[in-house]
Design a protein around this motif. Structure first.
Motif, PDB file in Angstrom:
ATOM      1  N   UNK A  61       0.976  -1.277   0.152  1.00 39.51           N
ATOM      2  CA  UNK A  61      -0.112  -0.227  -0.112  1.00 39.51           C
ATOM      3  C   UNK A  61       0.985   1.304  -0.036  1.00 39.51           C
ATOM      4  N   UNK A  62       1.863   1.325   0.815  1.00 37.79           N
ATOM      5  CA  UNK A  62       2.730   2.388   0.775  1.00 37.79           C
ATOM      6  C   UNK A  62       3.918   2.448   0.144  1.00 37.79           C
ATOM      7  N   UNK A  82      -0.078  12.968  -9.526  1.00 35.76           N
ATOM      8  CA  UNK A  82      -1.359  13.534  -9.328  1.00 35.76           C
ATOM      9  C   UNK A  82      -2.036  12.594  -8.269  1.00 35.76           C
ATOM     10  N   UNK A  83      -1.795  11.409  -8.205  1.00 39.30           N
ATOM     11  CA  UNK A  83      -2.419  10.398  -7.320  1.00 39.30           C
ATOM     12  C   UNK A  83      -1.639   9.795  -6.285  1.00 39.30           C
ATOM     13  N   UNK A  84      -0.447  10.473  -6.139  1.00 38.13           N
ATOM     14  CA  UNK A  84       0.568   9.913  -5.041  1.00 38.13           C
ATOM     15  C   UNK A  84       0.464  10.922  -3.659  1.00 38.13           C
ATOM     16  N   UNK A 205      -1.009   5.683  -3.117  1.00 39.46           N
ATOM     17  CA  UNK A 205      -1.428   6.083  -4.277  1.00 39.46           C
ATOM     18  C   UNK A 205      -3.062   5.794  -4.394  1.00 39.46           C
ATOM     19  N   UNK A 206      -3.525   6.985  -4.784  1.00 36.17           N
ATOM     20  CA  UNK A 206      -5.163   6.650  -5.044  1.00 36.17           C
ATOM     21  C   UNK A 206      -5.560   5.801  -6.257  1.00 36.17           C
ATOM     22  N   UNK A 210      -0.703  -1.496  -8.867  1.00 32.31           N
ATOM     23  CA  UNK A 210      -0.633  -2.031 -10.003  1.00 32.31           C
ATOM     24  C   UNK A 210      -0.283  -1.212 -11.313  1.00 32.31           C
ATOM     25  N   UNK A 211      -0.611  -0.108 -11.249  1.00 32.45           N
ATOM     26  CA  UNK A 211      -0.565   0.742 -12.497  1.00 32.45           C
ATOM     27  C   UNK A 211       1.087   0.858 -13.016  1.00 32.45           C
TER      28      UNK A 211
END
Length: 498
Positions: A61-62, A82-84, A205-206, A210-211
């Motif tokens: 997760x982190x 943008x999502x971190x 990361x929102x 896996x991205x």
């Protein structure tokens, strides 16, 4: 043409494959195959998937630390930053007998415990006669209590002592879920500082974690990654080698329902330490050296599971204010009144009393998380979905007066019972030390008549990194390390040939 077989498509395997493709793919000099036993890429990076509207990570997760973390710029670039999101921690709310415990009291006790944990990290290596982290913490906590009583720093009532000890025990359980051990008595004190904590910039990361792995593999040919292909043997070949290959990798292709084999010049083996513990003695031919087998046995590999909770409320405001995190101390008030058989039926959860972490991700759906470790995690894995769902409902209800919404659905991990992992991540156990991580990382040489001075089996994965073990960035760094090792070997071979 160099033939490379990578075992495992987790973070380490994907990193090694990406690095090798980047260095050699365009030259046509690389024949690469990645064999993954499961039906997906990611290993211990696993998103909850479409079944949970609020999303969430069931595995890693982190992103721990920004300074010196090799994976931070990769994840940041993959998401354009943008999502971190860096996480800010708030003091958890403690519920005891149906009432909130004075937050200043909770903060003071937790500050005392954190100070003791810091001393274990900084001074543990210099303490004689104390082997485990748990033993050190218990002795320091007892001494702290004696000082408090003597100085009159806290209220000295029986309730006060009970509350302090409950908070201390909950914090120790949280440390177990951080370290992946069943008990802090399993964790070696003088090696506690081996792990490099980097800095305090912990980010989530929102977007699905896996991205960035899929981004790594995107340039590779689609047939490079073979899913549901379980490696059954990695054989170093001598005079009987086929086509001059020093390695023969055998596997079972579940999709084809057939045995397959691959000739290779190099194999990068990235399976988890749990798999190595279960299969390490039989999967390699000839067998692994005794020193490596001993390191596998000595190192700890524990279980940490998550339960993700989706609530009925979506983007609407939740009635009442919910804290970022909360946990239960002692017996729920309703149980003392004889109205809570749930505490017996779901004793595995109530006895552990996990922290409930709340979040509202970009999806807008309210999400809760529980982290379970050790025997409690393994017991949870053995329960059916309906039982775990009802246990979670009962535990949230016991946290009254906090008004949690009705639970809509849950998703949970089962890392221990999954034969592809056998647990979550590694730790420095009582009988191990930091050198065991390095021993696990040592490559194996070719057999004659091949060049016995040239390694042909390389090892990667979080359990092969001495200072970053147990982390996603440790797995990443190890995959990068072994790709560089392989490329260096090829460069030296080319120099000799020229």
């Amino acid at each position: 043409m160099v033939r490379v077989c990578i075992v495992g498509a987790g973070v380490a395997g994907c990193t090694a494959a990406s690095a090798l493709h980047h260095a050699l793919g365009s030259s046509g000099a690389l024949e690469l195959v990645v064999l993954e036993a499961s039906a997906r890429v990611g290993g211990r990076v696993k998103h909850a998937g479409a079944g949970l509207r609020c999303g969430g990570e069931l595995g890693a997760t982190w992103v721990h630390g920004k300074r010196g973390n090799p994976i931070y710029p990769i994840v940041h670039a993959a998401t354009n930053g943008s999502t971190l999101q860096q996480q800010s921690w708030q003091m958890p709310v403690a519920i005891y007998h149906g009432r909130r415990v004075d937050p200043q009291f909770v903060a003071h006790v937790l500050e005392d415990v954190e100070a003791i944990i810091d001393r274990a990290v900084s001074k543990g290596a210099g303490i004689q006669g104390v082997r485990s982290v748990g033993e050190f913490l218990d002795a320091e906590w007892k001494a702290q209590g004696q000082r408090d009583d003597h100085e009159g720093e806290h209220e000295s009532s029986e309730t006060s002592h009970v509350l302090k000890d409950c908070i201390y025990q909950r914090r120790k359980r949280l440390e177990c879920s951080i370290s992946a051990c069943d008990s802090l008595n399993d964790l070696r004190l003088d090696q506690y500082r081996e792990y490099d904590r980097l800095d305090d910039n912990h980010s989530r990361n929102s977007a699905p974690m896996e991205t960035f792995l899929h981004g790594m593999l995107a340039p590779l040919l689609p047939e490079t990654v073979r899913l549901e292909t379980r490696v059954t043997q990695v054989q170093r070949c001598g005079a009987e080698s086929q086509d001059g290959a020093p390695l023969l990798v055998k596997a079972w292709d579940a999709r084809a329902g057939a045995s397959v084999s691959y000739l290779a010049d190099f194999c990068i083996f990235t399976a988890s330490l749990g798999v190595m513990k279960a299969e390490g003695e039989r999967i390699f031919e000839p067998p692994l050296p005794p020193k490596k087998l001993q390191a596998i046995r000595r190192l700890g590999f524990g279980t940490v599971d998550k339960v993700l909770i989706e609530f009925e409320h979506e983007s609407d405001p939740v009635k009442g204010e919910l804290p970022q995190s909360a946990f239960l101390l002692g017996t729920p008030a309703s149980a003392e009144e004889g109205h809570a058989p749930d505490t017996d039926k779901y004793a595995w959860l109530f006895d552990y009393a996990p922290l409930v972490y709340m979040d509202r991700p970009a999806s807008g759906f309210l999400r809760g998380e529980m982290w379970l470790s050790g025997t409690t995690a393994r017991e949870m894995e053995a329960k059916d979905d309906e039982h775990v769902f009802r246990a979670v409902q009962a535990y949230l209800h016991a946290l009254a007066p906090l008004a949690y919404p009705k639970v809509r659905s849950i998703a949970r991990s089962r890392w221990f019972s999954d034969p592809n992992f056998g647990g979550s991540y590694s730790y420095n156990a009582i009988e191990s030390d930091g050198s065991d991580f390095e021993t696990l990382a040592e490559p194996l040489p070719c057999l004659p008549p091949h060049d016995v001075n040239r390694p042909c089996i390389l090892f990667a994965g979080e359990a092969t990194h001495r200072s970053f073990y147990s982390t996603m960035h440790g797995a990443f760094a190890s995959g990068e390390r072994e790709a560089k090792r392989l490329l260096g070997l090829l460069a030296r071979t080319a120099d000799v040939a020229n």
